[in-house]
Design an enzyme around this catalytic site. Structure first.
Site, short mmCIF file in Angstrom:
data_model
loop_
_atom_site.label_atom_id
_atom_site.label_comp_id
_atom_site.label_asym_id
_atom_site.label_seq_id
_atom_site.Cartn_x
_atom_site.Cartn_y
_atom_site.Cartn_z
N SER A 290 7.70 -10.16 5.39
CA SER A 290 6.36 -9.61 4.09
C SER A 290 6.95 -9.09 3.19
CB SER A 290 6.44 -8.30 5.66
OG SER A 290 7.68 -7.63 5.33
N HIS B 289 9.53 -3.41 0.60
CA HIS B 289 9.07 -3.88 -0.22
C HIS B 289 9.25 -3.44 -1.66
CE1 HIS B 289 8.22 -3.78 4.50
NE2 HIS B 289 7.74 -5.25 4.07
N GLU C 286 -0.83 8.73 -5.76
CA GLU C 286 -0.73 8.12 -6.92
C GLU C 286 -1.59 6.27 -6.05
OE1 GLU C 286 2.81 4.75 -8.28
OE2 GLU C 286 3.62 6.28 -7.72
#
Length: 279
Positions: free
Chosen positions: A48, A233, A220
């Site tokens: 990922s 990530h 956000e």
């Protein structure tokens, strides 16, 4: 994200990255052999941290999405990295076979695993660094070589972890060392993303690294209404950092030639990163 954090992230995109020497490919890099016109392709196997992300995951960004910004237009990127995969599960699911079906002579096969190999409680993904991890990685090397392509091992990029005194902490145990040892034994280049990123995070510190990772305030992003504090990530700024690091190291290793890379010292505006909708 506040204005200050946006400005910080934009500035970080332009900062240079430290390099470590990596073994050279015997052919010295460059364009296709024999004067052929087929674009040389970089095939990416990974997890990922490198994978293509889609609109429902934005602003999470895999570094493979940013890699083309640093490559010449005559090079292509085939990003086969998938969330949650290890060196083992990528093979067992047939993903290595699918990747190798598209590999042609003189292509590069970039191989980055480790994050999910560490999950030894999961028999579908876990490997032992000095036995099964190396055994699976050899399958990638063998497959690339059988197609007269050039494998490159990439140690897992570091997470954002700091000790109380602000020291960046390694999180991947023996997996980077096992990959380095395999690269030396098999005489293939290694991009030491673990060491490079750990040193980079140390220089930036806890506050300076936050804009690189997928840290979000509540509200956000509509994809993360409650916010997020993800130390694994990347946001676009972090993906660009790691992609720039990788392109520099591939050049240093002579897996790529100077004509193959671009923008190594130039900023990459965040708005150039896009997230397609899932098919």
């Amino acid at each position: 994200m506040s204005l200050t954090r946006r400005q910080t992230a934009a500035a970080l995109l332009a900062l240079p990255l430290a390099l470590t020497a990596t073994p050279a490919l015997a052919h010295g890099g460059g364009g296709p052999r024999g004067g052929g016109h087929r674009p040389r392709t970089l095939h990416l196997a990974g997890d990922s941290t490198a994978a293509q992300k889609y609109a429902d995951a934005a602003p999470e960004t895999g570094w493979g999405m940013a890699l083309p910004f640093f490559l010449g237009p005559h090079l292509g990127v085939a990003n086969h990295a998938v969330n949650g995969r290890s060196s083992k599960s990528f093979v067992d699911e047939g993903r290595l076979t699918a990747l190798l079906d598209g590999v042609r002579p003189d292509d590069l096969v970039l191989i980055q695993f480790g994050h999910n190999d560490e999950k030894t409680e999961d028999p579908a993904r876990g490997t032992d660094p000095w036995t099964t991890y190396q055994e699976y990685l050899r399958l990638y090397l063998k497959g690339a070589r059988e197609r007269r392509a050039h494998p490159v091992l990439i140690t897992p990029v570091e997470r954002r972890r700091f000790a109380d005194d602000g020291t960046a902490r390694p999180t991947h145990g023996q997996y980077p060392a096992a990959m380095r040892a395999l690269a030396a034994e098999e005489r293939v280049p290694v991009v030491d993303a673990q060491a490079l990123s750990l040193a980079r995070w140390q220089r930036l510190g806890p506050d300076g690294t936050e804009p690189l990772f997928n840290w979000l305030e509540p509200g956000e992003s509509p994809n993360y209404p409650d916010g997020r504090q993800d130390n694994t990530h990347f946001r676009p700024a972090g993906a660009v950092e790691v992609a720039r690091m990788t392109a520099r190291a591939l050049l240093e290793a002579r897996a790529l030639a100077p004509r193959d890379v671009r923008r190594l010292d130039a900023p990459v505006p965040e708005h150039l990163i896009t997230w397609p909708r899932p098919a």
